[in-house]
Design an enzyme around this catalytic site. Sequence first.
Site, short mmCIF file in Angstrom:
data_model
loop_
_atom_site.label_atom_id
_atom_site.label_comp_id
_atom_site.label_asym_id
_atom_site.label_seq_id
_atom_site.Cartn_x
_atom_site.Cartn_y
_atom_site.Cartn_z
N HIS A 167 -57.86 7.21 37.06
CA HIS A 167 -57.01 8.01 37.40
C HIS A 167 -57.64 9.08 38.28
O HIS A 167 -56.91 9.90 38.87
CB HIS A 167 -56.34 8.79 36.22
CG HIS A 167 -55.08 9.34 36.18
ND1 HIS A 167 -54.45 9.94 37.54
CD2 HIS A 167 -54.11 9.53 35.40
CE1 HIS A 167 -53.43 10.42 37.54
NE2 HIS A 167 -52.98 10.29 36.06
N ASP A 382 -41.83 -4.28 45.83
CA ASP A 382 -41.30 -5.57 46.27
C ASP A 382 -42.35 -6.60 46.90
O ASP A 382 -42.91 -6.09 47.98
CB ASP A 382 -40.07 -5.64 47.20
CG ASP A 382 -39.37 -6.76 47.45
OD1 ASP A 382 -40.09 -7.88 46.87
OD2 ASP A 382 -38.45 -6.89 48.06
#
Length: 460
Positions: A167, A382
Site C-alpha cells: 500500500h 477489462d
Amino acid sequence: MDSKQSSELVFTVRRQKPELIAPAKPTPREIKFLSDIDDQEGLRFQIPVIQFYHKDSSMGRKDPVKVIKKAIAETLVFYYPFAGRLREGNGRKLMVDCTGEGIMFVEADADVTLEQFGDELQPPFPCLEELLYDVPDSAGVLNCPLLLIQVTRLRCGGFIFALRLNHTMSDAPGLVQFMTAVGEMARGASAPSILPVWCRELLNARNPPQVTCTHHEYDEVRDTKGTIIPLDDMVHKSFFFGPSEVSALRRFVPHHLRKCSTFELLTAVLWRCRTMSLKPDPEEEVRALCIVNARSRFNPPLPTGYYGNAFAFPVAVTTAAKLSKNPLGYALELVKKTKSDVTEEYMKSVADLMVLKGRPHFTVVRTFLVSDVTRGGFGEVDFGWGKAVYGGPAKGGVGAIPGVASFYIPFKNKKGENGIVVPICLPGFAMETFVKELDGMLKVDAPLDNSNYAIIRPAL
C-alpha cells in the site's frame, strides 16, 4: 440473509511455481523516493483485490494467463518502479530501488465454475487464500515484490484475477490506473491511455516542516481498558445498501441534514452501530476515520497519471455515550464536518507531521475506518473478456490491525438493484449485536426517535 452457496463452497486450486515478471524492455536503474504521504506506518501493509470474469466466446482459445502475463510485462515498462524493491533509509524514509526484478506472478487452475460462487459475488470470498496465494517470503514491506498477481482459470472458461499491493506504493485510484493500463495492453494497446506520473515530491514535507492543522487521526491513544478489537473469533460479513435500505435510513436524518451524501449517511450509521456492538466504556473516545481522496483539493490539482497515495484520514471523535445516545443526526454532523477538513494545507500539514513525529500509525484504538471505492473503477478493468462481474477489495478488516477498515463497494444484487455492499469484520459476539441493531433500524415500524438503533441487513 447471507449467501450460503458461496460461503460453503469448497474447491481445489492447482498452482504453478511462482515466477517473477520483469518489464518487457530495459528500464532505468535508479532510486525513487516515496512521498511523505506514502511513507507512513499505517500504509506499511499489503492490500488484496480480486476480480471475477466470465468466459467470452469472442476471445476464442486465448489463454487469460498468457495474455495477462504479456500485458503485465509491457505495462511494467511504463510503471517500472513496481518492478523494483522498497528500501529504507535515514529517518525510516522509504525509497524504491528500481531493480527491474519484477512482480510476483502465480498461474493457477481451479476445478470450479464462476456460477458456483453464487449469483451475488461479494466479500468474504471462499478459499481466498487459494485464489491469492501468499507466496512464502513475499509479503514483507521491504526487499520484497511490490505486487503479487494470481490469475486462476475456472472450469467454465472464466477466470479470477487477484492482486496484492504494497500500500505504500499506491492508493485505490493509483492501483486502478495501473490495472486499467494492464487491461489496455492486453487488448492490444502500445501504451497506456494515461501515462504514469511519479512526482512524489509534490506530497513531501516542507522545509522546515510545520504542522498547521489538527490531526487527531494520529493521536497516541492508550488502550487503557482492553478495548482494542480481539483478533480471535473474527467474523466477516457483507451488508447490502440498496435504494430501499438507504431510503429507510434517511427517515432518521434531521431536516437540516437531508442533503447529506449516501457516504456520509452510511458512515454515521455504521460507526454508531459498530460502536454499540463492541460495547466500549461510555466515557471512552471513539473515532471514525474517513478516507478522502485529495487529488482535486490541490491548486492546481495533482497531475493526471499520479499514482501515489493522495488521501487523508480526517477523523470524527466523540465519546461512546454521546454517539450511541444521541440521534443519528449527531454522528452525521460529525462525519460531514470531518470530510470538509481536507484541503491542500491539510495534506501539507500531514506530510510535515510524518517527518516531525517519526511517521506514526493512524490511531486504531476504538477506531472505524471507511474507504469509498464506489467510483474507484475496479469493475471497469477489462483484459479483453469484458468488465468484471465483481471487482474490488477482496475482504474487509484489512490492515495492520484487522477489523478496523471497511470498504464501500458498488454492487448489483440478484434483483437487479444497484447499491453498495460493505464488508464488515468483527468479533463473533459483536457481529450478532451489529446485525440486530441493523435489522432494527430498517424495519418499517422502527421508531424514528429511537437512538439505540443503527441499521442494515446482511446482503442477500
